[in-house]
Motif scaffolding. Structure first.
Motif, PDB file in Angstrom:
ATOM      1  N   MET A   1     -44.462 -26.963 -26.418  1.00 19.11           N
ATOM      2  CA  MET A   1     -43.693 -25.930 -25.753  1.00 19.11           C
ATOM      3  C   MET A   1     -42.570 -26.722 -24.676  1.00 19.11           C
ATOM      4  O   MET A   1     -42.969 -27.097 -23.913  1.00 19.11           O
ATOM      5  CB  MET A   1     -44.257 -24.804 -25.334  1.00 19.11           C
ATOM      6  CG  MET A   1     -43.639 -23.627 -24.668  1.00 19.11           C
ATOM      7  SD  MET A   1     -44.521 -22.473 -23.980  1.00 19.11           S
ATOM      8  CE  MET A   1     -44.243 -21.433 -25.251  1.00 19.11           C
ATOM      9  N   SER A   2     -41.132 -26.349 -24.791  1.00 17.19           N
ATOM     10  CA  SER A   2     -40.512 -26.971 -23.906  1.00 17.19           C
ATOM     11  C   SER A   2     -40.318 -26.045 -22.636  1.00 17.19           C
ATOM     12  O   SER A   2     -40.472 -24.530 -22.887  1.00 17.19           O
ATOM     13  CB  SER A   2     -39.174 -27.104 -24.526  1.00 17.19           C
ATOM     14  OG  SER A   2     -38.392 -26.011 -24.774  1.00 17.19           O
ATOM     15  N   LYS A   3     -39.861 -26.523 -21.649  1.00 15.93           N
ATOM     16  CA  LYS A   3     -39.734 -25.695 -20.328  1.00 15.93           C
ATOM     17  C   LYS A   3     -38.345 -24.905 -20.395  1.00 15.93           C
ATOM     18  O   LYS A   3     -37.396 -25.626 -20.973  1.00 15.93           O
ATOM     19  CB  LYS A   3     -39.774 -26.795 -19.254  1.00 15.93           C
ATOM     20  CG  LYS A   3     -39.577 -25.956 -17.798  1.00 15.93           C
ATOM     21  CD  LYS A   3     -40.041 -26.923 -16.800  1.00 15.93           C
ATOM     22  CE  LYS A   3     -39.971 -26.054 -15.390  1.00 15.93           C
ATOM     23  NZ  LYS A   3     -41.141 -26.242 -14.546  1.00 15.93           N
ATOM     24  N   THR A   4     -38.320 -23.895 -19.849  1.00 16.87           N
ATOM     25  CA  THR A   4     -36.775 -23.322 -19.521  1.00 16.87           C
ATOM     26  C   THR A   4     -36.804 -22.720 -18.224  1.00 16.87           C
ATOM     27  O   THR A   4     -37.670 -22.622 -17.374  1.00 16.87           O
ATOM     28  CB  THR A   4     -36.945 -22.053 -20.468  1.00 16.87           C
ATOM     29  OG1 THR A   4     -38.104 -20.981 -20.329  1.00 16.87           O
ATOM     30  CG2 THR A   4     -37.322 -22.313 -22.088  1.00 16.87           C
ATOM     31  N   TRP A   5     -35.568 -22.588 -17.984  1.00 14.77           N
ATOM     32  CA  TRP A   5     -35.149 -22.077 -16.459  1.00 14.77           C
ATOM     33  C   TRP A   5     -34.254 -20.902 -16.832  1.00 14.77           C
ATOM     34  O   TRP A   5     -33.387 -20.693 -17.560  1.00 14.77           O
ATOM     35  CB  TRP A   5     -34.294 -23.217 -15.743  1.00 14.77           C
ATOM     36  CG  TRP A   5     -35.209 -24.393 -15.400  1.00 14.77           C
ATOM     37  CD1 TRP A   5     -35.909 -24.598 -14.142  1.00 14.77           C
ATOM     38  CD2 TRP A   5     -35.489 -25.595 -16.297  1.00 14.77           C
ATOM     39  NE1 TRP A   5     -36.658 -25.839 -14.362  1.00 14.77           N
ATOM     40  CE2 TRP A   5     -36.249 -26.217 -15.695  1.00 14.77           C
ATOM     41  CE3 TRP A   5     -35.099 -25.737 -17.585  1.00 14.77           C
ATOM     42  CZ2 TRP A   5     -36.668 -27.634 -15.947  1.00 14.77           C
ATOM     43  CZ3 TRP A   5     -35.633 -27.047 -17.963  1.00 14.77           C
ATOM     44  CH2 TRP A   5     -36.459 -27.885 -17.359  1.00 14.77           C
ATOM     45  N   THR A   6     -34.274 -20.063 -15.820  1.00 15.79           N
ATOM     46  CA  THR A   6     -33.388 -18.935 -15.649  1.00 15.79           C
ATOM     47  C   THR A   6     -32.030 -19.241 -14.612  1.00 15.79           C
ATOM     48  O   THR A   6     -32.412 -19.468 -13.655  1.00 15.79           O
ATOM     49  CB  THR A   6     -33.951 -17.561 -15.080  1.00 15.79           C
ATOM     50  OG1 THR A   6     -35.316 -17.248 -16.090  1.00 15.79           O
ATOM     51  CG2 THR A   6     -33.192 -16.268 -15.215  1.00 15.79           C
ATOM     52  N   LEU A   7     -31.109 -19.273 -15.422  1.00 18.20           N
ATOM     53  CA  LEU A   7     -29.666 -19.616 -14.571  1.00 18.20           C
ATOM     54  C   LEU A   7     -28.855 -18.130 -14.619  1.00 18.20           C
ATOM     55  O   LEU A   7     -28.932 -17.237 -15.303  1.00 18.20           O
ATOM     56  CB  LEU A   7     -29.072 -20.672 -15.302  1.00 18.20           C
ATOM     57  CG  LEU A   7     -30.059 -21.913 -15.635  1.00 18.20           C
ATOM     58  CD1 LEU A   7     -28.970 -23.161 -16.224  1.00 18.20           C
ATOM     59  CD2 LEU A   7     -30.470 -22.616 -14.035  1.00 18.20           C
ATOM     60  N   VAL A   8     -27.801 -18.612 -13.815  1.00 12.76           N
ATOM     61  CA  VAL A   8     -26.819 -17.470 -13.898  1.00 12.76           C
ATOM     62  C   VAL A   8     -25.687 -18.005 -14.259  1.00 12.76           C
ATOM     63  O   VAL A   8     -25.178 -19.143 -13.887  1.00 12.76           O
ATOM     64  CB  VAL A   8     -26.435 -16.868 -12.278  1.00 12.76           C
ATOM     65  CG1 VAL A   8     -25.290 -15.940 -12.202  1.00 12.76           C
ATOM     66  CG2 VAL A   8     -27.787 -16.306 -11.789  1.00 12.76           C
ATOM     67  N   GLY A   9     -24.922 -17.236 -15.295  1.00  8.44           N
ATOM     68  CA  GLY A   9     -23.869 -17.655 -15.983  1.00  8.44           C
ATOM     69  C   GLY A   9     -22.513 -17.227 -15.610  1.00  8.44           C
ATOM     70  O   GLY A   9     -22.416 -16.413 -14.291  1.00  8.44           O
ATOM     71  N   PRO A  10     -21.356 -17.419 -15.994  1.00  7.35           N
ATOM     72  CA  PRO A  10     -20.235 -17.205 -15.437  1.00  7.35           C
ATOM     73  C   PRO A  10     -19.680 -15.826 -15.399  1.00  7.35           C
ATOM     74  O   PRO A  10     -19.118 -15.398 -14.273  1.00  7.35           O
ATOM     75  CB  PRO A  10     -18.978 -17.577 -16.813  1.00  7.35           C
ATOM     76  CG  PRO A  10     -19.911 -18.582 -17.271  1.00  7.35           C
ATOM     77  CD  PRO A  10     -21.313 -18.489 -17.091  1.00  7.35           C
ATOM     78  N   GLY A  11     -20.430 -14.881 -16.157  1.00 11.73           N
ATOM     79  CA  GLY A  11     -20.144 -13.466 -15.977  1.00 11.73           C
ATOM     80  C   GLY A  11     -21.275 -12.757 -14.816  1.00 11.73           C
ATOM     81  O   GLY A  11     -21.118 -11.485 -14.682  1.00 11.73           O
ATOM     82  N   GLY A  12     -22.122 -13.526 -14.182  1.00 11.75           N
ATOM     83  CA  GLY A  12     -22.965 -13.322 -13.310  1.00 11.75           C
ATOM     84  C   GLY A  12     -24.305 -12.771 -13.899  1.00 11.75           C
ATOM     85  O   GLY A  12     -25.126 -12.278 -13.117  1.00 11.75           O
ATOM     86  N   GLN A  13     -24.604 -12.788 -15.080  1.00 10.41           N
ATOM     87  CA  GLN A  13     -25.602 -12.415 -15.974  1.00 10.41           C
ATOM     88  C   GLN A  13     -26.618 -13.465 -16.104  1.00 10.41           C
ATOM     89  O   GLN A  13     -26.493 -14.588 -16.225  1.00 10.41           O
ATOM     90  CB  GLN A  13     -25.366 -11.926 -17.218  1.00 10.41           C
ATOM     91  CG  GLN A  13     -24.334 -10.675 -17.135  1.00 10.41           C
ATOM     92  CD  GLN A  13     -25.322  -9.441 -16.405  1.00 10.41           C
ATOM     93  OE1 GLN A  13     -26.188  -9.228 -16.693  1.00 10.41           O
ATOM     94  NE2 GLN A  13     -24.207  -8.796 -15.661  1.00 10.41           N
ATOM     95  N   THR A  16     -31.507 -17.717 -20.090  1.00  9.08           N
ATOM     96  CA  THR A  16     -32.388 -18.667 -20.147  1.00  9.08           C
ATOM     97  C   THR A  16     -31.939 -20.000 -20.874  1.00  9.08           C
ATOM     98  O   THR A  16     -31.073 -19.977 -21.737  1.00  9.08           O
ATOM     99  CB  THR A  16     -33.613 -18.273 -21.071  1.00  9.08           C
ATOM    100  OG1 THR A  16     -34.095 -17.345 -20.736  1.00  9.08           O
ATOM    101  CG2 THR A  16     -34.792 -19.460 -21.028  1.00  9.08           C
ATOM    102  N   SER A  17     -32.259 -21.199 -20.078  1.00 10.85           N
ATOM    103  CA  SER A  17     -31.494 -22.340 -20.452  1.00 10.85           C
ATOM    104  C   SER A  17     -32.683 -23.549 -20.761  1.00 10.85           C
ATOM    105  O   SER A  17     -33.770 -23.495 -19.811  1.00 10.85           O
ATOM    106  CB  SER A  17     -30.548 -22.772 -19.455  1.00 10.85           C
ATOM    107  OG  SER A  17     -30.123 -24.000 -19.566  1.00 10.85           O
ATOM    108  N   ASP A  18     -32.438 -24.479 -21.601  1.00  9.95           N
ATOM    109  CA  ASP A  18     -33.412 -25.613 -21.799  1.00  9.95           C
ATOM    110  C   ASP A  18     -33.079 -26.696 -20.607  1.00  9.95           C
ATOM    111  O   ASP A  18     -33.753 -27.614 -20.482  1.00  9.95           O
ATOM    112  CB  ASP A  18     -33.249 -26.072 -23.117  1.00  9.95           C
ATOM    113  CG  ASP A  18     -32.151 -26.580 -23.603  1.00  9.95           C
ATOM    114  OD1 ASP A  18     -30.954 -26.364 -23.007  1.00  9.95           O
ATOM    115  OD2 ASP A  18     -31.914 -26.897 -24.695  1.00  9.95           O
TER     116      ASP A  18
END
Length: 83
Positions: A1-13, A16-18
């Motif tokens: 299982m790979s680790k994921t991170w929660t990031l904020v994108g350009p729209g402010g939303q 989940t990112s790898d």
């Protein structure tokens, strides 16, 4: 299982990112900076900062989400933003 991170994108939303975020920010003050920023580390040590912490993959994403650069750890980007 790979680790994921929660990031904020350009729209402010949030999404989940790898890939981990390269910049941290504060949701209330709408400021972003380096993960090793002395000002952010002092605020984290005081305890009230972590609940509002967000992460970005790039400066472009942070600016597009409406955040400004930190004057302490990103002085050149802050000067450009202020001008």
């Amino acid at each position: 299982m790979s680790k994921t991170w929660t990031l904020v994108g350009p729209g402010g939303q949030a999404y989940t990112s790898d890939q981990p975020g390269t910049l941290g920010g504060h949701r209330r003050s709408r400021i972003y900076g380096r993960l090793d920023c002395p000002a952010a580390l002092r605020a984290i040590a005081r305890g009230g900062y972590i609940a509002h912490r967000v992460f970005f993959l790039s400066e472009d994403d942070a600016r597009a989400a409406g955040y400004r650069p930190c004057a302490v750890c990103l002085p050149a980007a802050y000067a450009r933003w202020k001008a």
